[in-house]
Scaffold this motif. Structure first.
Motif, PDB file in Angstrom:
ATOM      1  N   GLU A   1      -6.900  -0.497  -1.479  1.00 31.86           N
ATOM      2  CA  GLU A   1      -5.924   0.013  -2.443  1.00 31.86           C
ATOM      3  C   GLU A   1      -5.263  -1.125  -3.201  1.00 31.86           C
ATOM      4  OE1 GLU A   1      -2.896   2.667  -0.868  1.00 31.86           O
ATOM      5  OE2 GLU A   1      -1.649   2.302  -2.655  1.00 31.86           O
ATOM      6  N   GLY A   2      -5.057  -0.912  -4.461  1.00 26.42           N
ATOM      7  CA  GLY A   2      -4.356  -1.885  -5.297  1.00 26.42           C
ATOM      8  C   GLY A   2      -3.850  -1.174  -6.536  1.00 26.42           C
ATOM      9  N   PRO A   3      -3.223  -1.898  -7.446  1.00 31.92           N
ATOM     10  CA  PRO A   3      -2.831  -1.252  -8.689  1.00 31.92           C
ATOM     11  C   PRO A   3      -4.076  -0.953  -9.516  1.00 31.92           C
ATOM     12  CG  PRO A   3      -2.380  -3.607  -8.770  1.00 31.92           C
ATOM     13  CD  PRO A   3      -2.867  -3.315  -7.392  1.00 31.92           C
ATOM     14  N   LEU A   4      -4.021   0.073 -10.318  1.00 32.20           N
ATOM     15  CA  LEU A   4      -5.127   0.347 -11.237  1.00 32.20           C
ATOM     16  C   LEU A   4      -5.300  -0.858 -12.162  1.00 32.20           C
ATOM     17  CD1 LEU A   4      -7.102   2.519 -12.162  1.00 32.20           C
ATOM     18  CD2 LEU A   4      -5.326   3.479 -13.584  1.00 32.20           C
ATOM     19  N   GLY A   5      -6.540  -1.230 -12.432  1.00 34.37           N
ATOM     20  CA  GLY A   5      -6.769  -2.306 -13.399  1.00 34.37           C
ATOM     21  C   GLY A   5      -6.965  -3.681 -12.805  1.00 34.37           C
ATOM     22  N   LEU A   6      -7.324  -3.755 -11.509  1.00 32.59           N
ATOM     23  CA  LEU A   6      -7.716  -5.082 -10.988  1.00 32.59           C
ATOM     24  C   LEU A   6      -8.948  -5.539 -11.764  1.00 32.59           C
ATOM     25  CD1 LEU A   6      -7.618  -4.642  -7.088  1.00 32.59           C
ATOM     26  CD2 LEU A   6      -5.919  -5.754  -8.551  1.00 32.59           C
ATOM     27  N   THR A   7      -9.148  -6.835 -11.855  1.00 33.63           N
ATOM     28  CA  THR A   7     -10.408  -7.282 -12.460  1.00 33.63           C
ATOM     29  C   THR A   7     -11.503  -7.199 -11.394  1.00 33.63           C
ATOM     30  OG1 THR A   7     -10.145  -9.588 -11.824  1.00 33.63           O
ATOM     31  CG2 THR A   7      -9.198  -8.926 -13.966  1.00 33.63           C
ATOM     32  N   ILE A   8     -12.741  -7.197 -11.862  1.00 30.57           N
ATOM     33  CA  ILE A   8     -13.862  -7.131 -10.926  1.00 30.57           C
ATOM     34  C   ILE A   8     -13.852  -8.364 -10.011  1.00 30.57           C
ATOM     35  CG2 ILE A   8     -16.400  -7.173 -10.820  1.00 30.57           C
ATOM     36  CD1 ILE A   8     -16.284  -5.352 -13.382  1.00 30.57           C
TER      37      ILE A   8
ATOM     38  N   ARG B   1     -12.388  10.941   1.739  1.00 25.57           N
ATOM     39  CA  ARG B   1     -12.662  11.130   3.168  1.00 25.57           C
ATOM     40  C   ARG B   1     -11.620  10.406   4.013  1.00 25.57           C
ATOM     41  NH1 ARG B   1     -18.263   9.723   6.322  1.00 25.57           N
ATOM     42  NH2 ARG B   1     -17.517  10.242   8.374  1.00 25.57           N
ATOM     43  N   GLU B   2     -11.318   9.168   3.625  1.00 19.54           N
ATOM     44  CA  GLU B   2     -10.330   8.389   4.383  1.00 19.54           C
ATOM     45  C   GLU B   2      -8.946   9.044   4.323  1.00 19.54           C
ATOM     46  OE1 GLU B   2      -9.539   3.822   3.926  1.00 19.54           O
ATOM     47  OE2 GLU B   2     -10.722   4.350   5.668  1.00 19.54           O
ATOM     48  N   LEU B   3      -8.592   9.556   3.147  1.00 17.81           N
ATOM     49  CA  LEU B   3      -7.282  10.209   3.003  1.00 17.81           C
ATOM     50  C   LEU B   3      -7.215  11.482   3.854  1.00 17.81           C
ATOM     51  CD1 LEU B   3      -6.707   9.792  -0.857  1.00 17.81           C
ATOM     52  CD2 LEU B   3      -5.568   8.552   0.991  1.00 17.81           C
ATOM     53  N   LEU B   4      -8.303  12.247   3.861  1.00 11.03           N
ATOM     54  CA  LEU B   4      -8.316  13.495   4.639  1.00 11.03           C
ATOM     55  C   LEU B   4      -8.214  13.217   6.128  1.00 11.03           C
ATOM     56  CD1 LEU B   4     -11.131  15.346   2.678  1.00 11.03           C
ATOM     57  CD2 LEU B   4      -8.797  16.194   2.984  1.00 11.03           C
ATOM     58  N   GLU B   5      -8.925  12.204   6.582  1.00  8.76           N
ATOM     59  CA  GLU B   5      -8.950  11.930   8.026  1.00  8.76           C
ATOM     60  C   GLU B   5      -7.657  11.292   8.510  1.00  8.76           C
ATOM     61  OE1 GLU B   5     -12.474   9.659   8.875  1.00  8.76           O
ATOM     62  OE2 GLU B   5     -13.792  11.355   8.447  1.00  8.76           O
ATOM     63  N   ASN B   6      -7.065  10.460   7.674  1.00  7.13           N
ATOM     64  CA  ASN B   6      -5.918   9.670   8.127  1.00  7.13           C
ATOM     65  C   ASN B   6      -4.565  10.212   7.701  1.00  7.13           C
ATOM     66  OD1 ASN B   6      -6.954   6.991   9.425  1.00  7.13           O
ATOM     67  ND2 ASN B   6      -8.318   7.458   7.718  1.00  7.13           N
ATOM     68  N   ASP B   7      -4.533  10.906   6.556  1.00  7.54           N
ATOM     69  CA  ASP B   7      -3.228  11.305   6.032  1.00  7.54           C
ATOM     70  C   ASP B   7      -3.276  12.681   5.369  1.00  7.54           C
ATOM     71  OD1 ASP B   7      -0.570  11.035   5.607  1.00  7.54           O
ATOM     72  OD2 ASP B   7      -0.692   9.245   4.334  1.00  7.54           O
ATOM     73  N   PRO B   8      -3.686  13.707   6.122  1.00  9.47           N
ATOM     74  CA  PRO B   8      -3.815  15.032   5.489  1.00  9.47           C
ATOM     75  C   PRO B   8      -2.478  15.605   5.025  1.00  9.47           C
ATOM     76  CG  PRO B   8      -4.089  15.202   7.878  1.00  9.47           C
ATOM     77  CD  PRO B   8      -4.064  13.740   7.553  1.00  9.47           C
TER      78      PRO B   8
ATOM     79  N   LYS C   1       0.829  -1.212   0.000  1.00 10.35           N
ATOM     80  CA  LYS C   1       0.000   0.000   0.000  1.00 10.35           C
ATOM     81  C   LYS C   1       0.861   1.259   0.000  1.00 10.35           C
ATOM     82  CE  LYS C   1      -3.933  -1.967   2.309  1.00 10.35           C
ATOM     83  NZ  LYS C   1      -4.655  -2.117   3.556  1.00 10.35           N
ATOM     84  N   VAL C   2       0.403   2.240  -0.741  1.00 11.22           N
ATOM     85  CA  VAL C   2       1.144   3.488  -0.846  1.00 11.22           C
ATOM     86  C   VAL C   2       0.270   4.653  -0.369  1.00 11.22           C
ATOM     87  CG1 VAL C   2       2.446   4.967  -2.409  1.00 11.22           C
ATOM     88  CG2 VAL C   2       2.283   2.520  -2.867  1.00 11.22           C
ATOM     89  N   LEU C   3      -0.825   4.872  -1.077  1.00  9.51           N
ATOM     90  CA  LEU C   3      -1.696   6.012  -0.748  1.00  9.51           C
ATOM     91  C   LEU C   3      -2.336   5.853   0.628  1.00  9.51           C
ATOM     92  CD1 LEU C   3      -3.510   6.296  -4.195  1.00  9.51           C
ATOM     93  CD2 LEU C   3      -1.619   7.695  -3.383  1.00  9.51           C
ATOM     94  N   THR C   4      -2.628   4.627   1.004  1.00 10.85           N
ATOM     95  CA  THR C   4      -3.313   4.382   2.280  1.00 10.85           C
ATOM     96  C   THR C   4      -2.377   3.737   3.306  1.00 10.85           C
ATOM     97  OG1 THR C   4      -4.124   2.262   1.423  1.00 10.85           O
ATOM     98  CG2 THR C   4      -5.604   4.147   1.230  1.00 10.85           C
ATOM     99  N   ARG C   5      -1.071   3.921   3.103  1.00 10.04           N
ATOM    100  CA  ARG C   5      -0.124   3.234   3.994  1.00 10.04           C
ATOM    101  C   ARG C   5      -0.215   3.763   5.421  1.00 10.04           C
ATOM    102  NH1 ARG C   5       2.545   7.635   2.906  1.00 10.04           N
ATOM    103  NH2 ARG C   5       4.568   8.148   3.813  1.00 10.04           N
ATOM    104  N   ASN C   6      -0.691   4.984   5.579  1.00  9.53           N
ATOM    105  CA  ASN C   6      -0.774   5.556   6.928  1.00  9.53           C
ATOM    106  C   ASN C   6      -2.148   5.376   7.571  1.00  9.53           C
ATOM    107  OD1 ASN C   6       1.869   6.383   7.120  1.00  9.53           O
ATOM    108  ND2 ASN C   6       1.476   8.358   6.138  1.00  9.53           N
ATOM    109  N   VAL C   7      -3.079   4.754   6.843  1.00  7.30           N
ATOM    110  CA  VAL C   7      -4.408   4.548   7.426  1.00  7.30           C
ATOM    111  C   VAL C   7      -4.278   3.527   8.556  1.00  7.30           C
ATOM    112  CG1 VAL C   7      -6.744   3.670   7.004  1.00  7.30           C
ATOM    113  CG2 VAL C   7      -5.628   5.133   5.299  1.00  7.30           C
TER     114      VAL C   7
END
Ligand code: FMN
Ligand code: SF4
Length: 437
Positions: free
Chosen positions: A256-263, A94-101, A6-12
């Protein structure tokens, strides 16, 4: 599914990661320091362009390209960070704002440096009280540490930041309505061109980017081009992505994952499968504004181009699962009601069309309509168009309001017919199992 760090949500979930000391102890502000010391502004823009990063706010426009449209020169330019997230099903910002502003603040300062901007505005949805206050505190801490203000880190670049709360209207997330709102006007979208990059806030050149888009920027600086393009499918569908998964699924939430996961990877491997082991009847791949897919779509990739090629979209990055007990017409009309409520009323086709879709949709659901009314419903929806060929409205809300109707009438016509004839749901119980929005 391959291992993913995880990168964007690593601090959540990391205690007090919204405080600058914790953020810095986990590598925070290294991207800003690198940008200011190792890159000329244009080199940052080029780097972002080369990563293929596309806006996460809805339209998927290339971020670096957008930045490069801003004219050069000494005029006042602005960055507006769009944190008005309010599309049903969408909750990653919302999660990014609350956890990793601080991740967002750092990304915004780097963006300003790249584009020659000296004033950044964070426009945050009014209901996000916690996220807003954490962001406000992050901005204050960034000033105290010398990351904002005059002569940042002694490198000669200066930048100020302001935080603003919206008042709960979905249309304020539309970039030109947002600019009107920031200027203190009624939030009604502007006619374009000119686009905000040239004439935006207070008529100055303005970059508008979403919270998640800007949160990518520090990592691009620190980890580099090769890392970024190794995620997803280069050159047009790259990078990390936050999937907001909801509906009839065992493990809803931001994943969070890489862009392009399958459904299938998202719903089954990460989401734990459909609730109660039931069958997926429908899947909404990109927020309430996107056209629905039939439930057998397991191998479809969640990326901009794959979904665009299927006449739907990745949109606001929200994925909604609807199981076999869901009544399609009920869920579709519920979404149509949302758009009718949120239409700003400036364009006649959207203002009147969204109202008519709801009225007629309700009549069909109640059984006081016939097959011809379903055709009329489809025709009304088909004529509220922002994009070609119709171009009847000023903003994309008009188009967005129709996806739930047109895609379901096309693919579940039998359910609409059943309702029109019997006035009850074609579900096992005969009762609606509504979409939780
Ligand atoms: C009705 C409507 C609502 C929108 N709401 C949001 C929103 O809440 N957040 C957002 O980032 N973009 C939203 N958008 C898209 C913005 O207009 C704009 O494209 C986006 O902020 C650009 O940022 P990006 O390039 O980083 O995606 C909305 C668009 C429409 C038509
Ligand atoms: S399409 Fe709808 S929401 Fe957008 S400007 Fe027109 S009336 Fe307002």
């Amino acid at each position: 599914m391959a291992e993913y760090e995880k990168v964007l949500t690593r601090n959540v979930g990391v205690p007090r990661a919204y405080d600058i000391d914790v953020y810095e102890s986990r590598g925070g502000y290294a991207g800003l320091k690198k940008a200011l010391t190792e890159f000329q502004p244009d080199q940052v823009t080029d780097l972002v362009k080369n990563t293929g990063l596309r806006g996460r706010g809805g339209a998927g426009f290339a971020t670096g390209l957008k930045w490069s449209f801003v004219p050069k020169g000494p005029m006042q330019k602005y960055l507006v960070v769009n944190g008005d997230e309010s599309e049903p099903g969408t909750f990653h910002d919302r999660e990014l704002l609350e956890n990793d502003p601080h991740q967002l603040v750092e990304g915004a300062i780097i963006t300003c440096y790249a584009v020659g901007i000296t004033k950044a505005f964070f426009y945050i949805r009014g209901e996000f009280a916690l996220g807003y206050h954490r962001l406000q505190n992050a901005v204050k801490q960034a000033y105290e540490k010398g990351y904002l203000g005059k002569n940042i880190l002694g490198g000669g670049f200066s930048c100020d930041a302001y935080t603003i709360q919206g008042a709960g209207a979905y249309i304020c997330g539309e970039e030109s309505a947002l600019l009107e709102s920031l200027e203190g006007n009624r939030p009604m979208p502007r006619s374009r061109p000119p686009f905000p990059a040239v004439v935006g806030l207070y008529a100055g050149p303005t970059v508008v980017n979403s919270v998640e888009t800007i949160s990518n920027i520090p990592h691009i600086l620190v980890r580099g081009l090769e890392w970024y393009t190794s995620l997803g499918t280069a050159p047009r569908n790259t990078g990390p992505f936050i999937y907001s998964l909801s509906g009839h699924v065992n493990n809803p939430g931001n994943h969070e994952g890489p862009l392009g996961l399958t459904i299938g990877e998202l719903v089954n491997d990460i989401g734990g499968g459909v609730l109660g082991g039931r069958t997926m009847k429908a899947f909404i791949p990109g927020g309430a504004s996107s056209a629905w897919l039939k439930g057998d779509c397991w191998d479809v990739k969640l990326d901009f181009d794959t979904l665009g090629g299927m006449k739907t979209m990745l949109g606001s990055g929200a994925q909604i699962v609807l199981d076999d007990q869901c009544c399609v017409p009920h869920a579709a009309v519920r979404l149509a009601e949302f758009y009718n409520h949120e239409s700003c009323g400036k364009c006649t086709p959207c203002r009147e069309g969204t109202r008519w879709m709801v009225k007629l949709g309700r009549r069909i659901i109640e059984g006081s309509a016939d097959s011809k009314d379903i055709d009329t419903l489809f025709r009304i929806a088909d004529r509220i168009g922002f994009g070609p060929p119709n171009k009847m409205t000023l903003c994309a809300l008009g188009d967005a309001s129709t996806s739930c109707i047109t895609s379901t009438v096309r693919q579940w016509r039998d359910e609409w017919e059943y309702h029109a004839k019997h006035g009850r749901c074609p579900t096992p119980t005969g009762k609606p199992v509504n979409l939780a929005v």
